[in-house]
Design a protein around this motif. Structure first.
Motif, PDB file in Angstrom:
ATOM      1  N   GLU A   1       0.820  -1.217   0.000  1.00 18.23           N
ATOM      2  CA  GLU A   1       0.000   0.000   0.000  1.00 18.23           C
ATOM      3  C   GLU A   1       0.853   1.265   0.000  1.00 18.23           C
ATOM      4  O   GLU A   1       0.327   2.372  -0.179  1.00 18.23           O
ATOM      5  CB  GLU A   1      -0.923   0.001   1.223  1.00 18.23           C
ATOM      6  CG  GLU A   1      -1.848  -1.201   1.313  1.00 18.23           C
ATOM      7  CD  GLU A   1      -2.746  -1.320   0.092  1.00 18.23           C
ATOM      8  OE1 GLU A   1      -3.286  -0.281  -0.347  1.00 18.23           O
ATOM      9  OE2 GLU A   1      -2.887  -2.447  -0.420  1.00 18.23           O
ATOM     10  N   THR A   2       2.142   1.125   0.213  1.00 15.60           N
ATOM     11  CA  THR A   2       3.010   2.295   0.287  1.00 15.60           C
ATOM     12  C   THR A   2       3.120   2.976  -1.077  1.00 15.60           C
ATOM     13  O   THR A   2       3.422   2.344  -2.091  1.00 15.60           O
ATOM     14  CB  THR A   2       4.433   1.891   0.750  1.00 15.60           C
ATOM     15  OG1 THR A   2       4.343   1.296   2.041  1.00 15.60           O
ATOM     16  CG2 THR A   2       5.341   3.107   0.834  1.00 15.60           C
ATOM     17  N   LYS A   3       2.861   4.282  -1.080  1.00 16.68           N
ATOM     18  CA  LYS A   3       2.993   5.075  -2.299  1.00 16.68           C
ATOM     19  C   LYS A   3       4.255   5.919  -2.177  1.00 16.68           C
ATOM     20  O   LYS A   3       4.372   6.753  -1.281  1.00 16.68           O
ATOM     21  CB  LYS A   3       1.776   5.981  -2.489  1.00 16.68           C
ATOM     22  CG  LYS A   3       0.473   5.213  -2.678  1.00 16.68           C
ATOM     23  CD  LYS A   3      -0.703   6.155  -2.870  1.00 16.68           C
ATOM     24  CE  LYS A   3      -2.001   5.368  -3.059  1.00 16.68           C
ATOM     25  NZ  LYS A   3      -3.166   6.284  -3.237  1.00 16.68           N
ATOM     26  N   ALA A   4       5.199   5.678  -3.057  1.00 14.59           N
ATOM     27  CA  ALA A   4       6.481   6.367  -2.958  1.00 14.59           C
ATOM     28  C   ALA A   4       7.132   6.464  -4.327  1.00 14.59           C
ATOM     29  O   ALA A   4       6.725   5.792  -5.274  1.00 14.59           O
ATOM     30  CB  ALA A   4       7.409   5.621  -1.984  1.00 14.59           C
ATOM     31  N   VAL A   5       8.141   7.323  -4.397  1.00 12.52           N
ATOM     32  CA  VAL A   5       8.975   7.423  -5.590  1.00 12.52           C
ATOM     33  C   VAL A   5      10.284   6.708  -5.284  1.00 12.52           C
ATOM     34  O   VAL A   5      10.934   6.997  -4.282  1.00 12.52           O
ATOM     35  CB  VAL A   5       9.253   8.888  -5.974  1.00 12.52           C
ATOM     36  CG1 VAL A   5      10.206   8.951  -7.170  1.00 12.52           C
ATOM     37  CG2 VAL A   5       7.958   9.628  -6.275  1.00 12.52           C
ATOM     38  N   VAL A   6      10.648   5.755  -6.124  1.00  8.86           N
ATOM     39  CA  VAL A   6      11.870   4.985  -5.906  1.00  8.86           C
ATOM     40  C   VAL A   6      12.850   5.264  -7.046  1.00  8.86           C
ATOM     41  O   VAL A   6      12.517   5.084  -8.217  1.00  8.86           O
ATOM     42  CB  VAL A   6      11.577   3.473  -5.836  1.00  8.86           C
ATOM     43  CG1 VAL A   6      12.867   2.687  -5.623  1.00  8.86           C
ATOM     44  CG2 VAL A   6      10.585   3.173  -4.721  1.00  8.86           C
ATOM     45  N   VAL A   7      14.028   5.723  -6.676  1.00 11.05           N
ATOM     46  CA  VAL A   7      15.093   5.985  -7.649  1.00 11.05           C
ATOM     47  C   VAL A   7      16.106   4.855  -7.553  1.00 11.05           C
ATOM     48  O   VAL A   7      16.549   4.509  -6.448  1.00 11.05           O
ATOM     49  CB  VAL A   7      15.784   7.343  -7.374  1.00 11.05           C
ATOM     50  CG1 VAL A   7      16.872   7.608  -8.411  1.00 11.05           C
ATOM     51  CG2 VAL A   7      14.758   8.474  -7.379  1.00 11.05           C
ATOM     52  N   VAL A   8      16.464   4.272  -8.688  1.00  7.90           N
ATOM     53  CA  VAL A   8      17.376   3.129  -8.693  1.00  7.90           C
ATOM     54  C   VAL A   8      18.402   3.304  -9.813  1.00  7.90           C
ATOM     55  O   VAL A   8      18.229   4.130 -10.711  1.00  7.90           O
ATOM     56  CB  VAL A   8      16.617   1.800  -8.883  1.00  7.90           C
ATOM     57  CG1 VAL A   8      15.596   1.588  -7.780  1.00  7.90           C
ATOM     58  CG2 VAL A   8      15.931   1.762 -10.250  1.00  7.90           C
ATOM     59  N   ASN A   9      19.453   2.501  -9.762  1.00  5.59           N
ATOM     60  CA  ASN A   9      20.452   2.529 -10.838  1.00  5.59           C
ATOM     61  C   ASN A   9      20.808   1.120 -11.310  1.00  5.59           C
ATOM     62  O   ASN A   9      21.873   0.909 -11.888  1.00  5.59           O
ATOM     63  CB  ASN A   9      21.716   3.268 -10.391  1.00  5.59           C
ATOM     64  CG  ASN A   9      22.547   2.494  -9.385  1.00  5.59           C
ATOM     65  OD1 ASN A   9      22.003   1.881  -8.470  1.00  5.59           O
ATOM     66  ND2 ASN A   9      23.859   2.520  -9.548  1.00  5.59           N
ATOM     67  N   HIS A  10      19.900   0.179 -11.054  1.00 12.65           N
ATOM     68  CA  HIS A  10      20.149  -1.197 -11.493  1.00 12.65           C
ATOM     69  C   HIS A  10      18.902  -1.758 -12.155  1.00 12.65           C
ATOM     70  O   HIS A  10      17.789  -1.609 -11.644  1.00 12.65           O
ATOM     71  CB  HIS A  10      20.547  -2.075 -10.306  1.00 12.65           C
ATOM     72  CG  HIS A  10      21.175  -3.370 -10.710  1.00 12.65           C
ATOM     73  ND1 HIS A  10      20.461  -4.400 -11.274  1.00 12.65           N
ATOM     74  CD2 HIS A  10      22.464  -3.801 -10.664  1.00 12.65           C
ATOM     75  CE1 HIS A  10      21.266  -5.409 -11.540  1.00 12.65           C
ATOM     76  NE2 HIS A  10      22.481  -5.075 -11.183  1.00 12.65           N
ATOM     77  N   LEU A  11      19.080  -2.414 -13.300  1.00 13.00           N
ATOM     78  CA  LEU A  11      17.947  -2.915 -14.070  1.00 13.00           C
ATOM     79  C   LEU A  11      17.085  -3.880 -13.271  1.00 13.00           C
ATOM     80  O   LEU A  11      15.852  -3.813 -13.309  1.00 13.00           O
ATOM     81  CB  LEU A  11      18.454  -3.605 -15.340  1.00 13.00           C
ATOM     82  CG  LEU A  11      19.070  -2.701 -16.409  1.00 13.00           C
ATOM     83  CD1 LEU A  11      19.631  -3.547 -17.555  1.00 13.00           C
ATOM     84  CD2 LEU A  11      18.044  -1.713 -16.939  1.00 13.00           C
ATOM     85  N   LYS A  12      17.705  -4.807 -12.539  1.00 12.19           N
ATOM     86  CA  LYS A  12      16.944  -5.793 -11.776  1.00 12.19           C
ATOM     87  C   LYS A  12      16.141  -5.140 -10.662  1.00 12.19           C
ATOM     88  O   LYS A  12      15.007  -5.532 -10.388  1.00 12.19           O
ATOM     89  CB  LYS A  12      17.890  -6.843 -11.191  1.00 12.19           C
ATOM     90  CG  LYS A  12      18.509  -7.779 -12.211  1.00 12.19           C
ATOM     91  CD  LYS A  12      17.497  -8.806 -12.703  1.00 12.19           C
ATOM     92  CE  LYS A  12      18.155  -9.850 -13.579  1.00 12.19           C
ATOM     93  NZ  LYS A  12      17.185 -10.855 -14.075  1.00 12.19           N
ATOM     94  N   VAL A  13      16.734  -4.134 -10.009  1.00 10.61           N
ATOM     95  CA  VAL A  13      16.016  -3.442  -8.932  1.00 10.61           C
ATOM     96  C   VAL A  13      14.844  -2.660  -9.514  1.00 10.61           C
ATOM     97  O   VAL A  13      13.758  -2.617  -8.932  1.00 10.61           O
ATOM     98  CB  VAL A  13      16.970  -2.513  -8.147  1.00 10.61           C
ATOM     99  CG1 VAL A  13      16.211  -1.784  -7.040  1.00 10.61           C
ATOM    100  CG2 VAL A  13      18.121  -3.305  -7.550  1.00 10.61           C
ATOM    101  N   ALA A  14      15.039  -2.044 -10.688  1.00  5.28           N
ATOM    102  CA  ALA A  14      13.949  -1.326 -11.350  1.00  5.28           C
ATOM    103  C   ALA A  14      12.809  -2.278 -11.699  1.00  5.28           C
ATOM    104  O   ALA A  14      11.629  -1.974 -11.479  1.00  5.28           O
ATOM    105  CB  ALA A  14      14.467  -0.636 -12.613  1.00  5.28           C
ATOM    106  N   GLU A  15      13.156  -3.450 -12.234  1.00  5.89           N
ATOM    107  CA  GLU A  15      12.138  -4.437 -12.576  1.00  5.89           C
ATOM    108  C   GLU A  15      11.356  -4.874 -11.344  1.00  5.89           C
ATOM    109  O   GLU A  15      10.126  -5.044 -11.396  1.00  5.89           O
ATOM    110  CB  GLU A  15      12.794  -5.651 -13.232  1.00  5.89           C
ATOM    111  CG  GLU A  15      13.339  -5.395 -14.624  1.00  5.89           C
ATOM    112  CD  GLU A  15      14.080  -6.593 -15.178  1.00  5.89           C
ATOM    113  OE1 GLU A  15      14.130  -7.629 -14.483  1.00  5.89           O
ATOM    114  OE2 GLU A  15      14.607  -6.503 -16.302  1.00  5.89           O
ATOM    115  N   GLN A  16      12.054  -5.061 -10.248  1.00  5.30           N
ATOM    116  CA  GLN A  16      11.391  -5.481  -9.021  1.00  5.30           C
ATOM    117  C   GLN A  16      10.463  -4.384  -8.504  1.00  5.30           C
ATOM    118  O   GLN A  16       9.330  -4.652  -8.089  1.00  5.30           O
ATOM    119  CB  GLN A  16      12.429  -5.822  -7.950  1.00  5.30           C
ATOM    120  CG  GLN A  16      11.837  -6.442  -6.691  1.00  5.30           C
ATOM    121  CD  GLN A  16      12.909  -6.847  -5.700  1.00  5.30           C
ATOM    122  OE1 GLN A  16      14.084  -6.587  -5.893  1.00  5.30           O
ATOM    123  NE2 GLN A  16      12.500  -7.485  -4.612  1.00  5.30           N
TER     124      GLN A  16
END
Length: 255
Positions: free
Chosen positions: A115-130
């Protein structure tokens, strides 16, 4: 010289020369060739160096610590799960967070409330996919140079993009936390990216299991005095706690 110090020295030699021999290293450090072979085998499992018949070589590339996404190969997995679970409880709806590609930090998303609504910044393809599996998360993938061996983006473009953001929390890993109070990473572009987080994140938390404390790696990216807390496990020893107290670090133990 301790094994950790010797291995770090070997990596630095490889950075400069791109190739080493067992015989030369044994003479340089005054130890047996068998010990050097064990050191090189150990390093070849963790870094992008290749073992040769008489030593090891790097080729025309920088030393990179390998980031495994094979869950079966992750060391201290149960401990890292506990650390990540504690970090996930710190995330609130409406926040802007950064999650790096470390074997501990990326597990945070496994424990995030759907239910958490947030903005997530990542620099790895696998983490982005997750992260994209969560409908309530807005996901930003940093651009820049993609490092083929790790699937991470880094370099000047990624660093400049990151500087335009204002983050509430950054969760980062560390390959090592030295007795000098410095934070280390195994790859220089990744280290530079992490160092830029201190100027854009209101709070920075390092997630590191106790085996990383009082060790060293190739590239410094910050210091304990810059972070808002260390999330680690109960295996942290007295020497490690003394180090944290010296630098006034808020230590959170994941049980």
């Amino acid at each position: 010289m301790k094994k950790s110090e010797r291995c770090l020295a070997i990596l630095e030699i490889l950075q400069r020369q791109h190739k080493v021999t067992v015989t030369d290293l044994a003479q340089r450090f005054g130890i047996s060739e068998m010990t050097i072979r064990r050191d090189l085998n150990f390093l070849a499992r963790q870094y992008n160096i290749s073992r040769t018949h008489g030593g090891a070589e790097l080729g025309n590339q920088p030393v990179v610590r390998m980031i495994s996404f094979d869950e079966a190969r992750i060391a201290h997995k149960e401990t890292k799960e506990k650390i990540a679970a504690m970090a996930a409880t710190m995330i609130r709806s409406g926040q802007r967070i950064f999650v790096d590609a470390g074997s501990t930090t990326r597990i945070i998303l496994n424990y995030l409330n759907e239910e958490t609504k947030a903005v997530v910044v990542v620099n790895h393809l696998k983490v982005a996919e997750q992260a994209l599996q969560f409908e309530n998360l807005s996901v930003i993938m940093l651009g820049g140079d993609m490092i083929r061996i790790t699937n991470c983006s880094s370099g000047p473009v990624a660093e400049e993009q990151l500087k335009n953001y204002q983050l509430d929390i950054a969760f980062i890993g560390a390959a090592a936390i030295g007795t000098d109070g410095k934070l280390y990473d195994g790859y220089s572009p990744e280290a530079r990216l992490k160092s830029s987080l201190f100027s854009v994140a209101k709070k920075v938390y390092v997630l590191a299991d106790s085996s990383k404390i009082n060790t060293y790696d190739l590239n410094e990216f910050g210091s304990l005095s810059q972070i808002d807390g260390l999330i680690t496990d109960a295996g942290i020893d007295e020497e490690g706690m003394i180090l944290m107290k010296r630098h006034r670090v808020n230590v959170m133990i994941a049980e």
